[in-house]
Scaffold this active site. Structure first.
Site, PDB file in Angstrom:
ATOM      1  N   TYR A 193       0.851  -1.188   0.000  1.00  0.00           N
ATOM      2  CA  TYR A 193       0.000   0.000   0.000  1.00  0.00           C
ATOM      3  C   TYR A 193       0.893   1.246   0.000  1.00  0.00           C
ATOM      4  CZ  TYR A 193      -4.338   2.377  -0.026  1.00  0.00           C
ATOM      5  OH  TYR A 193      -5.360   3.176  -0.442  1.00  0.00           O
TER       6      TYR A 193
ATOM      7  N   ARG B 249      -8.637  10.754  -8.027  1.00  0.00           N
ATOM      8  CA  ARG B 249      -7.762  11.389  -7.032  1.00  0.00           C
ATOM      9  C   ARG B 249      -7.020  10.287  -6.282  1.00  0.00           C
ATOM     10  NH1 ARG B 249      -8.483  11.641  -1.503  1.00  0.00           N
ATOM     11  NH2 ARG B 249      -6.992  10.067  -1.993  1.00  0.00           N
TER      12      ARG B 249
ATOM     13  N   LYS C  64      -5.999  -1.973  -1.263  1.00  0.00           N
ATOM     14  CA  LYS C  64      -6.853  -1.747  -0.099  1.00  0.00           C
ATOM     15  C   LYS C  64      -7.537  -3.046   0.328  1.00  0.00           C
ATOM     16  CE  LYS C  64      -8.290   2.173   1.885  1.00  0.00           C
ATOM     17  NZ  LYS C  64      -8.142   3.598   1.852  1.00  0.00           N
TER      18      LYS C  64
ATOM     19  N   GLU D 292     -13.578   4.914  -3.085  1.00  0.00           N
ATOM     20  CA  GLU D 292     -12.168   5.157  -2.805  1.00  0.00           C
ATOM     21  C   GLU D 292     -11.540   6.055  -3.858  1.00  0.00           C
ATOM     22  OE1 GLU D 292     -10.423   3.959  -0.241  1.00  0.00           O
ATOM     23  OE2 GLU D 292      -8.511   4.738  -0.931  1.00  0.00           O
ATOM     24  N   ASP D 293     -10.885   7.101  -3.413  1.00  0.00           N
ATOM     25  CA  ASP D 293     -10.090   7.958  -4.292  1.00  0.00           C
ATOM     26  C   ASP D 293     -10.874   8.518  -5.485  1.00  0.00           C
ATOM     27  OD1 ASP D 293      -8.104   7.701  -2.514  1.00  0.00           O
ATOM     28  OD2 ASP D 293      -6.645   6.744  -3.832  1.00  0.00           O
TER      29      ASP D 293
ATOM     30  N   ASP E 239     -14.036   5.890   2.347  1.00  0.00           N
ATOM     31  CA  ASP E 239     -12.937   5.794   3.301  1.00  0.00           C
ATOM     32  C   ASP E 239     -12.114   7.078   3.370  1.00  0.00           C
ATOM     33  OD1 ASP E 239     -11.409   4.233   5.188  1.00  0.00           O
ATOM     34  OD2 ASP E 239      -9.792   4.423   3.726  1.00  0.00           O
ATOM     35  N   ASP E 240     -11.974   7.764   2.253  1.00  0.00           N
ATOM     36  CA  ASP E 240     -11.172   9.003   2.251  1.00  0.00           C
ATOM     37  C   ASP E 240     -11.791  10.047   3.167  1.00  0.00           C
ATOM     38  OD1 ASP E 240      -9.429   8.028   0.143  1.00  0.00           O
ATOM     39  OD2 ASP E 240     -11.221   8.190  -1.083  1.00  0.00           O
TER      40      ASP E 240
ATOM     41  N   ASN F 144      -0.421  11.641   1.712  1.00  0.00           N
ATOM     42  CA  ASN F 144       0.250  10.483   1.124  1.00  0.00           C
ATOM     43  C   ASN F 144       0.533  10.731  -0.356  1.00  0.00           C
ATOM     44  OD1 ASN F 144       0.123   8.821   3.428  1.00  0.00           O
ATOM     45  ND2 ASN F 144      -1.995   8.275   2.960  1.00  0.00           N
TER      46      ASN F 144
END
Ligand code: NAD
Length: 547
Positions: free
Chosen positions: A99, A152, A170, A241-242, A264-265, A404
């Site tokens: 990850y 993203r 993930k 996610e993202d 989750d973000d 990150n």
């Protein structure tokens, strides 16, 4: 002779090529006879421990982290149990490889390191046949889906279809950190194009080589995906996610009360940050109600943390208006204040009546925050004067550089400790090594969502929850903080040792499942012994006996 029922009649090479069942050289003599493997393997039977030592040595001998990533993915593709044994037993060493930060590089090089497809790719031209595509997935009991549209990726921006590395990575963490069974996990890429010109110009790019769809076709695809999942995998939770900022908030608000879903973000990050803040308060000695939080970055992570913080403050008796006034934001245009006309909907509830501030330093001096939280994706934004100002204003300034991958962190652990004369309480999104300063060793904590989402997911699966609520993230944050020991705090670490991650996830899963049962969000009755029920769901990467 009793044959393991999971083998589904597999035999010979087909068994060796099945990653969920393959044991490679560890197939026993009896198994070699029973499954037609005789002659297909070298003579010596090796134990899983011996295999583990060999693959660990191989990983360590690779010249670069990207090479390690490639090796680990290929191991996962041929032997899931051995891969998860390795990642579980050496999670602190392996997590940065499968990850963040390495997965960021792997996504950027996705087309070049591509070996075998992993996950499900659904594009705009698949509208009208998404159900059929889901039926192509080889496993029937999917419980956890991680879906991205690649807009993203970490702090790296729009990587289009290359972002598939993120759902894959993930979901590996769902299995490694919480024991969600690998065949219950499904990574999904909604390939709606990319606005990344370098990708569009790259002849090796594997995604749809057109600009990102922004119109109704996008929403139609997402809606069809959601309804198709409900039809084909009715017990699945969908983790977004993202996604880019605008879609992430919009889709969360649209679907959170309709299906089992979370982002989750926004929500996972919030819980991990809140847990770190609770732990930091044990070092600084203050109470949540007496803090002032300044966020650099008012996107998914920043606003998500702020919203959960407001819930946490309200639970301590603070009014919503006062709670919001404890949270301040600096975005790319300066301090977020009521007088600004360029604010998107998610920022407005945190835009207070106050003069503007053009720089982060000016905002720090004006607001005198006790905690500074970096979620901007802007590397080195916590410059020396900013950290020094925080250290002047606070005996123990709390400084979280959560962006990150490592290259995007707002400051390094070394900078935070050095510029604050060793007084900072520091955490980061990607790991930093231990740091020695004036005779003291600091072990910076990693505010990694992996402390939260695997346990939340396991709790949802164990309770067959039909919704994911903010309360679940609040309890997850509390459970995580409660597992931080005095020894952790003594070395400056505001999170438990990562090696305890499965224990952490199991505890979070129980608490999340309890919320689901208490709030009537499930279709099943609460088992008498919930912790035992949760444990029983957890995949164990030890080879079972097939004969
Ligand atoms: P986002 O795109 O939704 O938000 C980024 C925000 O930063 C926006 O508000 C933008 O205006 C602001 N910004 C950009 N440049 C800026 C500048 N120069 N000065 C001030 N603000 C600026 O992204 P996000 O989902 O909120 O993620 C942000 C970062 O946080 C990423 O690097 C991501 O990897 C990281 N993150 C870390 C974790 C973790 O576990 N530690 C979890 C989630 C996100």
């Amino acid at each position: 002779m009793k044959i393991n029922p999971h083998l589904h009649g597999l035999h010979g090479v087909a068994l060796l090529h099945n990653p969920l069942l393959n044991k490679g050289t560890a197939f026993t003599e009896a198994e070699r006879d029973a499954f037609g493997l005789r002659g297909l393997l070298p003579t010596r039977v090796i134990t899983q421990e011996q295999q583990l030592a060999r693959v660990l040595e191989t990983v360590r001998n690779k010249p670069t982290d990207l090479e390690r990533y490639i090796y680990l993915i290929s191991l996962q593709e041929r032997n899931e149990a051995l891969f998860y044994r390795l990642v579980t037993d050496h999670v602190t060493e392996m997590m940065p490889l499968i990850y963040t930060p390495t997965v960021g590089l792997a996504c950027q090089r996705y087309a070049l390191i591509f070996r075998r497809p992993r996950g499900l790719f659904i594009g705009l031209r698949d509208r009208g046949r998404v159900k059929q595509i889901l039926q192509n997935w080889p496993h029937a009991d999917v419980r956890m889906i991680v879906v991205t549209d690649g807009e993203r990726i970490l702090g790296l921006g729009d990587l289009g279809t290359n972002g598939m590395g993120i759902p894959v990575g993930k979901l590996s963490l769902y299995t490694a950190c919480a024991g969600v069974a690998p065949d219950q996990c499904m990574p999904v890429m909604l390939d709606v194009g990319t606005n990344n010109q370098a990708m569009l110009d790259d002849p090796h790019y594997l995604g749809a080589a057109h600009r990102r769809e922004r119109g109704p076709a996008y929403d139609e695809l997402v809606a069809e995906f959601i309804t198709s999942v409900q039809a084909i995998f009715p017990l699945a939770c969908i983790q977004f996610e993202d996604f880019g900022n605008a879609n992430a908030f919009r889709l969360l608000h649209e679907y959170r009360d309709q299906v089992c879903t979370f982002n989750d973000d926004i929500q996972g990050t919030a819980a991990v940050a809140l847990a770190g803040i609770y732990s930091a308060l044990r070092i600084t000695g203050g109470s949540l109600a007496n803090q002032r939080f300044l966020f650099l970055g008012a996107g998914e992570a920043g606003i998500g943390i702020g919203e959960l913080m407001v819930e946490a403050l309200k639970a301590e008796g603070v009014t919503e208006a006062d709670a919001r006034r404890q949270c301040w934001y600096v975005d790319s245009k300066g301090l977020v204040v009521a007088g600004r006309t360029d604010l998107t909907a998610h920022k407005r509830p945190f835009a207070h009546d106050h003069p503007g501030a053009a720089t982060l330093l000016a905002a720090v001096e004006a607001l005198k925050p006790t905690m500074l939280i970096g979620v901007s994706g802007m590397p080195s934004a916590f410059v020396e004067p900013v950290v020094r100002a925080m250290a002047r204003l606070n005996p123990n300034p709390v400084i979280f550089a959560l962006s990150n991958p490592t290259s995007k962190a707002e400051c390094t652990a070394e900078q935070a400790y050095t510029w604050s004369d060793g007084r900072a309480v520091f955490a980061s999104g990607s790991p930093f090594p231990a740091f020695e300063f004036k005779g003291r060793t600091y072990l910076p904590g990693q505010g990694n969502n992996a402390y939260i989402f695997p346990g939340v997911g396991l709790g949802i699966i164990a309770s067959q929850a039909q919704r994911v609520t903010e309360e679940m993230f609040s309890v997850a944050a509390n459970v995580l903080a409660s597992l931080v020991t005095g020894e952790d705090l003594a070395v400056g670490r505001v999170y438990p040792d990562l090696q305890r991650i499965r224990e952490v996830s199991a505890a979070i899963a129980c608490a999340v499942a309890q919320v689901a049962f208490r709030r009537g969000l499930t279709r099943m009755l609460c088992p008498e012994d919930l912790p035992a029920h949760v444990q029983a769901q957890m995949y164990d990467p030890t080879y079972p006996d097939y004969v």
